[in-house]
Design a protein around this motif. Structure first.
Motif, PDB file in Angstrom:
ATOM      1  N   PHE A 148       1.026  -1.184  -0.131  1.00 49.42           N
ATOM      2  CA  PHE A 148      -0.012  -0.057  -0.175  1.00 49.42           C
ATOM      3  C   PHE A 148       0.785   1.398   0.088  1.00 49.42           C
ATOM      4  N   TRP A 149       0.484   2.434  -0.713  1.00 51.03           N
ATOM      5  CA  TRP A 149       1.110   3.563  -0.909  1.00 51.03           C
ATOM      6  C   TRP A 149       0.218   4.476  -0.048  1.00 51.03           C
ATOM      7  N   TYR A 150       0.705   5.222   1.052  1.00 45.10           N
ATOM      8  CA  TYR A 150       0.081   6.246   1.572  1.00 45.10           C
ATOM      9  C   TYR A 150       0.995   7.689   1.598  1.00 45.10           C
ATOM     10  N   LYS A 159       0.978  17.252  10.222  1.00 44.36           N
ATOM     11  CA  LYS A 159      -0.319  17.303  11.181  1.00 44.36           C
ATOM     12  C   LYS A 159      -1.567  16.601  10.637  1.00 44.36           C
ATOM     13  N   GLN A 160      -1.371  15.736   9.431  1.00 37.92           N
ATOM     14  CA  GLN A 160      -2.675  15.149   9.132  1.00 37.92           C
ATOM     15  C   GLN A 160      -2.376  13.765   9.179  1.00 37.92           C
ATOM     16  N   SER A 161      -3.464  12.859   8.779  1.00 38.00           N
ATOM     17  CA  SER A 161      -3.493  11.613   9.022  1.00 38.00           C
ATOM     18  C   SER A 161      -2.937  11.030   7.696  1.00 38.00           C
ATOM     19  N   LEU A 162      -2.553   9.630   7.706  1.00 38.22           N
ATOM     20  CA  LEU A 162      -2.145   9.017   6.693  1.00 38.22           C
ATOM     21  C   LEU A 162      -3.141   9.043   5.609  1.00 38.22           C
ATOM     22  N   MET A 163      -3.081   9.202   4.243  1.00 35.00           N
ATOM     23  CA  MET A 163      -4.027   8.937   3.319  1.00 35.00           C
ATOM     24  C   MET A 163      -3.771   8.056   2.327  1.00 35.00           C
ATOM     25  N   LEU A 164      -4.439   6.799   2.194  1.00 27.74           N
ATOM     26  CA  LEU A 164      -4.177   5.832   1.403  1.00 27.74           C
ATOM     27  C   LEU A 164      -4.340   6.408  -0.265  1.00 27.74           C
ATOM     28  N   MET A 165      -3.185   6.115  -0.734  1.00 32.52           N
ATOM     29  CA  MET A 165      -3.061   6.617  -2.396  1.00 32.52           C
ATOM     30  C   MET A 165      -3.536   5.455  -3.306  1.00 32.52           C
ATOM     31  N   ALA A 166      -3.014   4.222  -2.892  1.00 36.10           N
ATOM     32  CA  ALA A 166      -3.265   3.043  -3.827  1.00 36.10           C
ATOM     33  C   ALA A 166      -2.772   1.828  -3.326  1.00 36.10           C
ATOM     34  N   THR A 167      -3.528   0.909  -3.810  1.00 33.82           N
ATOM     35  CA  THR A 167      -3.063  -0.546  -3.395  1.00 33.82           C
ATOM     36  C   THR A 167      -2.535  -1.354  -4.327  1.00 33.82           C
ATOM     37  N   SER A 168      -1.086  -1.664  -3.991  1.00 37.97           N
ATOM     38  CA  SER A 168      -0.418  -2.302  -5.279  1.00 37.97           C
ATOM     39  C   SER A 168      -0.313  -3.891  -5.029  1.00 37.97           C
ATOM     40  N   ASN A 169      -0.805  -4.551  -5.908  1.00 38.97           N
ATOM     41  CA  ASN A 169      -1.049  -6.039  -6.281  1.00 38.97           C
ATOM     42  C   ASN A 169      -0.128  -6.402  -7.066  1.00 38.97           C
ATOM     43  N   GLU A 170       0.887  -7.517  -6.587  1.00 41.72           N
ATOM     44  CA  GLU A 170       1.867  -8.229  -7.318  1.00 41.72           C
ATOM     45  C   GLU A 170       1.187  -8.657  -8.606  1.00 41.72           C
ATOM     46  N   GLY A 171       2.017  -8.194  -9.899  1.00 43.25           N
ATOM     47  CA  GLY A 171       1.648  -9.088 -11.072  1.00 43.25           C
ATOM     48  C   GLY A 171       0.574  -8.203 -12.017  1.00 43.25           C
ATOM     49  N   ASP A 225      -1.811   8.403 -13.574  1.00 46.71           N
ATOM     50  CA  ASP A 225      -0.851   8.526 -14.767  1.00 46.71           C
ATOM     51  C   ASP A 225       0.228   9.409 -13.935  1.00 46.71           C
ATOM     52  N   LYS A 226      -0.030  10.204 -13.101  1.00 45.05           N
ATOM     53  CA  LYS A 226       0.977  11.034 -12.248  1.00 45.05           C
ATOM     54  C   LYS A 226       1.639   9.924 -11.241  1.00 45.05           C
ATOM     55  N   PHE A 227       1.049   9.139 -10.617  1.00 46.03           N
ATOM     56  CA  PHE A 227       1.578   8.343  -9.447  1.00 46.03           C
ATOM     57  C   PHE A 227       1.580   7.040 -10.040  1.00 46.03           C
ATOM     58  N   LEU A 228       3.014   6.540 -10.682  1.00 45.78           N
ATOM     59  CA  LEU A 228       2.866   5.278 -11.300  1.00 45.78           C
ATOM     60  C   LEU A 228       3.350   4.162 -10.309  1.00 45.78           C
ATOM     61  N   ILE A 229       2.801   3.084 -10.368  1.00 50.50           N
ATOM     62  CA  ILE A 229       2.857   1.951  -9.394  1.00 50.50           C
ATOM     63  C   ILE A 229       3.164   0.843 -10.207  1.00 50.50           C
ATOM     64  N   ASN A 279      -9.927  -0.748  10.204  1.00 47.30           N
ATOM     65  CA  ASN A 279      -9.854  -1.782   9.055  1.00 47.30           C
ATOM     66  C   ASN A 279     -11.354  -2.041   8.600  1.00 47.30           C
ATOM     67  N   HIS A 280     -11.689  -1.576   7.451  1.00 48.65           N
ATOM     68  CA  HIS A 280     -12.920  -1.893   6.972  1.00 48.65           C
ATOM     69  C   HIS A 280     -12.948  -3.123   6.302  1.00 48.65           C
ATOM     70  N   GLY A 281     -11.777  -3.895   5.921  1.00 50.31           N
ATOM     71  CA  GLY A 281     -11.489  -4.992   5.101  1.00 50.31           C
ATOM     72  C   GLY A 281     -11.550  -4.767   3.733  1.00 50.31           C
ATOM     73  N   ASN A 282     -11.215  -5.761   3.054  1.00 50.36           N
ATOM     74  CA  ASN A 282     -10.956  -5.219   1.478  1.00 50.36           C
ATOM     75  C   ASN A 282      -9.692  -4.208   1.326  1.00 50.36           C
ATOM     76  N   ASN A 283      -8.665  -4.399   2.202  1.00 49.57           N
ATOM     77  CA  ASN A 283      -7.588  -3.595   2.300  1.00 49.57           C
ATOM     78  C   ASN A 283      -7.722  -2.016   2.505  1.00 49.57           C
ATOM     79  N   ASP A 284      -8.981  -1.788   3.199  1.00 51.06           N
ATOM     80  CA  ASP A 284      -9.344  -0.395   3.598  1.00 51.06           C
ATOM     81  C   ASP A 284      -9.211   0.001   4.868  1.00 51.06           C
ATOM     82  N   MET A 285      -8.044   0.522   5.064  1.00 54.72           N
ATOM     83  CA  MET A 285      -7.423   1.078   6.522  1.00 54.72           C
ATOM     84  C   MET A 285      -7.688   2.433   6.687  1.00 54.72           C
TER      85      MET A 285
END
Lengths: 117, 109
Positions: free
Chosen positions: A34-36, A41-53, A65-69, B91-97
């Motif tokens: 996962f990329w955050y 002073k802010q919380s982590l925000m999930l950007m993307a989930t990276s799946n192998e393959g 297109d800006k954040f290539l994973i 964690n909401h599940g489905n990789n959603d933290m």
């Protein structure tokens, strides 16, 4: 606990250049990483989930297109910030999930502090 | 309303004090819960998972109340080294933290 590394730890670049950040799981295989992003002073925000393959899954509002994973192996995912601008300056943190369940614990890399001039 | 809400603090306590942090979450379907600790300019590190039955790890006790959608962390006998920001994570599940913005703790001598 599981060990996740990131490289580089800190990068300063000029506006318009591209920056690649590496995330490695050192003692386990991570099918999902996962990329955050964290602004001061802010919380982590999930950007993307990276799946192998396969293609990454991006959160709403994050430009793919800006954040290539790329997640080419079970131990390495890379995030490339293309044509970086000052507003992209942030703390970028990757994490890797140990286990196959979506509720399994995530372990974080040490983060990469990006400053775009 | 934020999905995960925490009192940002700061909490300034003397060494040896007991301090409690609270966290509420909005998604009743949330599946698992954690407290992470984040030191200044560092990555978050897992402190402990939170279970409905409550769990304790040394000086740290975590509680979960699913009915009230409320999570707590109690730190007893505070040490200087406990100074950090404590993140409530749902964690909401489905990789959603989802992360709370954190509660900042400073333990003073």
């Amino acid at each position: 606990g599981a060990v996740v590394s990131q490289h580089p730890s800190r990068v300063i670049c000029k506006s318009g250049t591209s920056v690649k950040i590496e995330c490695r799981s050192l003692d386990f295989q991570a099918t999902t990483m996962f990329w955050y992003r964290q602004f001061p002073k802010q919380s982590l925000m999930l950007m993307a989930t990276s799946n192998e393959g396969s293609k990454a899954t991006y959160e709403q509002g994050v430009e793919k297109d800006k954040f290539l994973i790329n997640h080419a192996s079970l131990t390495l995912s890379t995030l490339t910030v293309t044509s970086a601008h000052p507003e992209d300056s942030s703390f970028y943190i990757c994490s890797a999930r140990v286990g196959s369940l979506s509720t399994d614990t995530q372990y974080f890399g040490p983060g990469t502090r990006l400053t775009v001039l | 309303r934020k999905e995960v809400e925490q009192d940002p603090g700061p909490f300034n306590v003397p060494e040896g004090a007991t301090v409690a942090f609270n966290c509420t979450y909005s998604n009743s379907a949330s599946q698992s819960f954690f407290w992470y600790r984040q030191d200044c300019r560092k990555e978050p590190k897992l402190l402990m998972s939170v279970y409905s039955s409550g769990n304790e790890d040394g000086r740290f006790t975590a509680q979960l109340n699913r009915a009230s959608q409320y999570i707590s962390l109690l730190i007893r006998d505070s040490k200087l080294s406990d100074s950090a920001t404590y993140l409530c994570v749902v964690n909401h599940g489905n990789n959603d933290m989802r992360f709370g913005a954190g509660t900042r703790l400073t333990v003073k001598p």
